[in-house]
Design a protein around this motif. Structure first.
Motif, short mmCIF file in Angstrom:
data_model
loop_
_atom_site.label_atom_id
_atom_site.label_comp_id
_atom_site.label_asym_id
_atom_site.label_seq_id
_atom_site.Cartn_x
_atom_site.Cartn_y
_atom_site.Cartn_z
N SER A 3 5.28 32.96 27.90
CA SER A 3 6.27 32.98 26.91
C SER A 3 5.43 33.30 25.82
O SER A 3 4.29 33.39 25.59
CB SER A 3 7.15 31.74 26.66
OG SER A 3 6.11 30.87 26.23
N ALA A 4 6.00 33.89 24.75
CA ALA A 4 5.55 34.16 23.37
C ALA A 4 6.77 33.60 22.18
O ALA A 4 7.83 33.96 22.41
CB ALA A 4 5.42 35.67 23.31
N GLN A 63 6.79 36.45 34.47
CA GLN A 63 5.60 36.73 35.34
C GLN A 63 4.57 36.18 34.39
O GLN A 63 4.61 36.09 33.04
CB GLN A 63 4.90 37.94 35.60
CG GLN A 63 5.05 39.17 34.40
CD GLN A 63 4.84 40.47 34.69
OE1 GLN A 63 3.91 40.96 34.04
NE2 GLN A 63 5.42 40.81 35.80
N LYS A 64 3.50 35.40 34.78
CA LYS A 64 2.44 34.82 33.97
C LYS A 64 1.02 35.55 33.92
O LYS A 64 1.06 36.48 34.79
CB LYS A 64 2.18 33.54 34.51
CG LYS A 64 3.40 32.44 34.72
CD LYS A 64 2.90 31.14 35.16
CE LYS A 64 4.08 30.07 34.88
NZ LYS A 64 3.95 28.93 35.65
N GLY A 65 0.43 35.73 32.87
CA GLY A 65 -0.74 36.30 32.87
C GLY A 65 -0.83 37.49 32.46
O GLY A 65 -2.00 38.12 32.34
N ASN A 66 0.46 38.11 31.91
CA ASN A 66 0.52 39.51 31.58
C ASN A 66 0.27 39.49 30.12
O ASN A 66 1.24 39.27 29.30
CB ASN A 66 2.05 40.03 32.04
CG ASN A 66 2.06 41.47 31.47
OD1 ASN A 66 1.23 42.07 30.58
ND2 ASN A 66 2.92 42.33 32.08
N ARG A 67 -0.87 39.81 29.67
CA ARG A 67 -1.21 39.93 28.08
C ARG A 67 -0.38 40.92 27.22
O ARG A 67 -0.52 40.73 25.95
CB ARG A 67 -2.63 39.90 27.94
CG ARG A 67 -3.53 38.68 28.53
CD ARG A 67 -4.98 38.85 28.54
NE ARG A 67 -5.64 37.71 28.77
CZ ARG A 67 -6.53 37.05 28.21
NH1 ARG A 67 -6.64 37.33 26.95
NH2 ARG A 67 -7.12 35.88 28.71
N GLU A 68 0.09 41.89 27.97
CA GLU A 68 0.74 43.12 27.49
C GLU A 68 2.13 42.66 26.95
O GLU A 68 2.67 43.27 25.90
CB GLU A 68 1.00 43.99 28.43
CG GLU A 68 0.84 45.46 27.99
CD GLU A 68 -0.30 45.92 26.95
OE1 GLU A 68 0.03 46.57 26.16
OE2 GLU A 68 -1.35 45.47 27.00
N LEU A 69 2.82 41.73 27.53
CA LEU A 69 4.03 41.40 27.29
C LEU A 69 4.52 40.92 25.73
O LEU A 69 5.36 41.25 24.98
CB LEU A 69 4.72 40.31 28.11
CG LEU A 69 5.16 40.93 29.49
CD1 LEU A 69 5.74 39.80 30.51
CD2 LEU A 69 6.43 41.88 29.50
N PRO A 70 3.63 40.00 25.32
CA PRO A 70 3.87 39.75 23.85
C PRO A 70 3.59 40.83 22.66
O PRO A 70 4.43 40.87 22.04
CB PRO A 70 2.72 38.85 23.74
CG PRO A 70 2.43 38.14 24.89
CD PRO A 70 2.49 39.24 25.93
N LYS A 71 2.76 41.88 23.05
CA LYS A 71 2.62 43.14 22.44
C LYS A 71 3.69 44.05 22.63
O LYS A 71 4.13 44.67 21.69
CB LYS A 71 1.34 43.66 22.85
CG LYS A 71 0.08 43.10 22.61
CD LYS A 71 -1.19 43.67 22.93
CE LYS A 71 -2.47 42.96 22.82
NZ LYS A 71 -3.71 43.59 23.15
N ILE A 72 4.26 44.02 23.93
CA ILE A 72 5.51 44.93 24.19
C ILE A 72 6.64 44.31 23.32
O ILE A 72 7.44 45.05 22.46
CB ILE A 72 5.98 44.79 25.48
CG1 ILE A 72 4.93 45.85 26.20
CG2 ILE A 72 7.30 45.46 25.86
CD1 ILE A 72 5.02 45.63 27.49
#
Length: 107
Positions: A3-4, A63-72
Motif C-alpha cells: 500500500s501507499a 501485489q507486494k514488493g512492486n516499488r513502481e506502484l507508489p510512483k505510478i
C-alpha cells in the motif's frame, strides 16, 4: 509495498477557492479507472483507495514488493469532484464521460 499513503497539502485549493480533498482523490481514481481503458490498465494493480484521515489517502495493491506502484500513483490526475458533479452555467448536469466546451476547474 502492499500500500501507499499520500498526504494532501492543506494549502491546496481549486480555482474556486474550495480545498482539494481526499474525496476528490478517491473519486478521481474511481472515475478514471472505471471510464478510461488507459487508466484502467495503468492502475490495474491498485485495488482500492480509502481516506484514512481528512488529509490522507491510502491506496492498496494486489501485489507486494512492486516499488513502481507508489510512483505510478503519483501520476494520478486529481479532478474536482464537486465541479464535475455540479451543473454548468445553463443548469445542465455535467457528465465526465462526455466532451465539454466549458473550461474545467483547475487547481
Amino acid at each position: 509495498y502492499s500500500s501507499a499513503t499520500y498526504r494532501l497539502d492543506p494549502r491546496a485549493k481549486w480555482h474556486d477557492g474550495k480545498p482539494i480533498t481526499t474525496d476528490d482523490v478517491i473519486w478521481s481514481f474511481q472515475v478514471l479507472k472505471a471510464n478510461s481503458p488507459m487508466y484502467s490498465r495503468y492502475f490495474e494493480n491498485v485495488t482500492e483507495a480509502i481516506a484514512v484521515s481528512d488529509r490522507e489517502v491510502e491506496f492498496h495493491f494486489n501485489q507486494k514488493g512492486n516499488r513502481e506502484l507508489p510512483k505510478i500513483l503519483g501520476d494520478l490526475v486529481v479532478l474536482p469532484k464537486h465541479w464535475w458533479e455540479g451543473t454548468d452555467a445553463s443548469g445542465k448536469k455535467r457528465d465526465i464521460t462526455r466532451p465539454t466546451q466549458e473550461p474545467p476547474l483547475g487547481s
